[in-house]
Write a protein that holds these residues in place. Structure first.
Motif, PDB file in Angstrom:
ATOM      1  N   PRO A   1      18.328  97.951-159.261  1.00 37.70           N
ATOM      2  CA  PRO A   1      19.558  97.227-159.594  1.00 37.70           C
ATOM      3  C   PRO A   1      20.649  97.349-158.521  1.00 37.70           C
TER       4      PRO A   1
ATOM      5  N   TRP B   1      15.142  86.995-165.780  1.00 38.11           N
ATOM      6  CA  TRP B   1      16.375  87.758-165.543  1.00 38.11           C
ATOM      7  C   TRP B   1      17.527  86.833-165.177  1.00 38.11           C
TER       8      TRP B   1
ATOM      9  N   HIS C   1      20.334  86.568-167.917  1.00 37.88           N
ATOM     10  CA  HIS C   1      21.418  87.484-167.548  1.00 37.88           C
ATOM     11  C   HIS C   1      22.160  87.100-166.264  1.00 37.88           C
TER      12      HIS C   1
ATOM     13  N   VAL D   1      21.121  87.327-163.355  1.00 38.98           N
ATOM     14  CA  VAL D   1      20.813  88.327-162.326  1.00 38.98           C
ATOM     15  C   VAL D   1      19.932  87.708-161.240  1.00 38.98           C
TER      16      VAL D   1
ATOM     17  N   LEU E   1      18.265  95.585-168.787  1.00 36.18           N
ATOM     18  CA  LEU E   1      19.097  94.400-168.967  1.00 36.18           C
ATOM     19  C   LEU E   1      19.401  94.136-170.437  1.00 36.18           C
TER      20      LEU E   1
ATOM     21  N   GLN F   1      26.024  93.397-171.783  1.00 33.76           N
ATOM     22  CA  GLN F   1      25.336  92.167-172.152  1.00 33.76           C
ATOM     23  C   GLN F   1      25.775  91.708-173.540  1.00 33.76           C
TER      24      GLN F   1
END
Ligand code: C2E
Ligand code: MG
Ligand code: MG
Ligand code: MG
Length: 287
Positions: A46, A105, A109, A111, A278, A284
């Motif tokens: 990350p 992802w 999210h 990401v 996540l 989140q």
């Protein structure tokens, strides 16, 4: 022929050289089979926003577990893969796998995924096309991908090759793919490469995150500060790599460093664990 005979003699009589040569040959033989035998996996580390704690991106890091022997670290096998050209098919596999994992992802999210690429890959005439094709096939938007390059990839290139690499990066950036300059500050002429290469993100090398108490601590701090300022005045995003302690994180936050990566937040982990990270992280729920 005389030259070759001389070389062989050196290899035969210098035990250390001979060992290195055998080791390289052994690695190369293993690497040739590794793709077909499914011995590669990707871990993801990350990239974290220091203020909010959000995971903004994950960096794909290649792992090789040869059947029947211990894992070989990337710093050992990547150079062999680069020299032999095997990094081209291996790198394509990395891009495919990373884009396949990253889709969920990115969709759930926001990401993005960052992938390390070698100069050898970028010099392939169809590199930009290959990347765009992989993105399209996996349904991943161009904005979700970051390519990490290093300044050292330009060391042994001819001016024509350098021009080709820059053109490929420019094409990809026009499509929305971002480019990060990795290990920034470790080369001999980082600043001149920064002027030459079209980049969006600077990744400050982990050697600059020297912990308090380290002999060079104060000097490293000054360098980090200067690079952060340079980066922001060039309107580049900055990531500091190798953050291992709360102390370092606190210091970087005071310096206004937005994004960090390091063992403090998470080691590189399998995709399943990233799914978990996540979904369980509180930010989140807030979003
Ligand atoms: P890199 O791209 O600079 O990746 C960061 C390295 O730092 C990774 O090592 C990561 O595991 C390590 N690291 C992360 N957090 C910390 C920390 O807090 N402290 C310390 N000391 N280290 C940390 P790794 O995975 O062994 O990879 C080494 C290098 O191998 C990478 O450096 C990259 O240059 C290369 N590499 C890895 N995967 C690929 C790939 O798919 N393609 C290419 N061409 N190169 C790759
Ligand atoms: Mg990297
Ligand atoms: Mg790095
Ligand atoms: Mg590196």
């Amino acid at each position: 022929a005389a030259k070759n005979a001389g070389k062989n003699q050196i290899t035969a009589f210098d035990p250390a050289l001979r060992h290195a040569h055998l080791e390289r040959t052994r690695l190369l033989t293993g690497l040739r089979r590794a793709l077909a035998h499914g011995e590669f996996t990707l871990n993801y580390q990350p990239v974290v926003d220091l203020v909010s704690g959000d995971i903004r991106a994950v960096e794909a890091l290649l792992r090789w577990n040869p059947t029947g022997s211990r894992p070989v670290p990337p710093d050992v096998f990547i150079p062999v893969a680069e020299e032999s050209g095997l990094i081209v098919p291996i790198g394509t596999w990395v891009l495919e796998q990373a884009c396949a994992d990253a889709r969920r992802w990115y969709e759930r999210h926001g990401v993005s995924v960052t992938v390390n690429v070698s100069g050898r890959q970028l010099r392939e005439p169809d590199f930009a096309e290959t990347v765009l094709d992989i993105l399209a096939r996996h349904g991943l938007p161009e904005q979700a991908l970051v390519l990490e390059i290093t300044e050292s990839m330009l060391l042994a290139t001819t001016p024509a090759e350098t021009a080709r690499i820059i053109a490929a990066l420019a094409t990809l950036r026009e499509h929305g793919v971002r480019v990060a300059l990795d290990d920034f500050g470790t080369g001999y002429s980082s600043l001149s490469y920064l002027r030459t290469l079209p980049v969006d993100i600077l990744k400050i090398d982990k050697s600059f995150a020297a912990p308090a108490g380290h002999a060079d601590h104060h000097q490293m701090r000054a360098f980090t500060k200067a690079i952060l300022e340079l980066s922001s005045s060039l309107r580049l995003d900055t990531i500091v790599e190798g953050v291992e302690s709360q102390e370092q994180a606190a210091l970087l936050q005071r310096m206004g460093c937005p994004l960090v990566q390091g063992y403090l937040f998470s080691p590189p982990a399998p995709a399943r664990q990233i799914d978990g990270l996540l979904t369980i992280t509180p930010w989140q729920d807030a979003a």
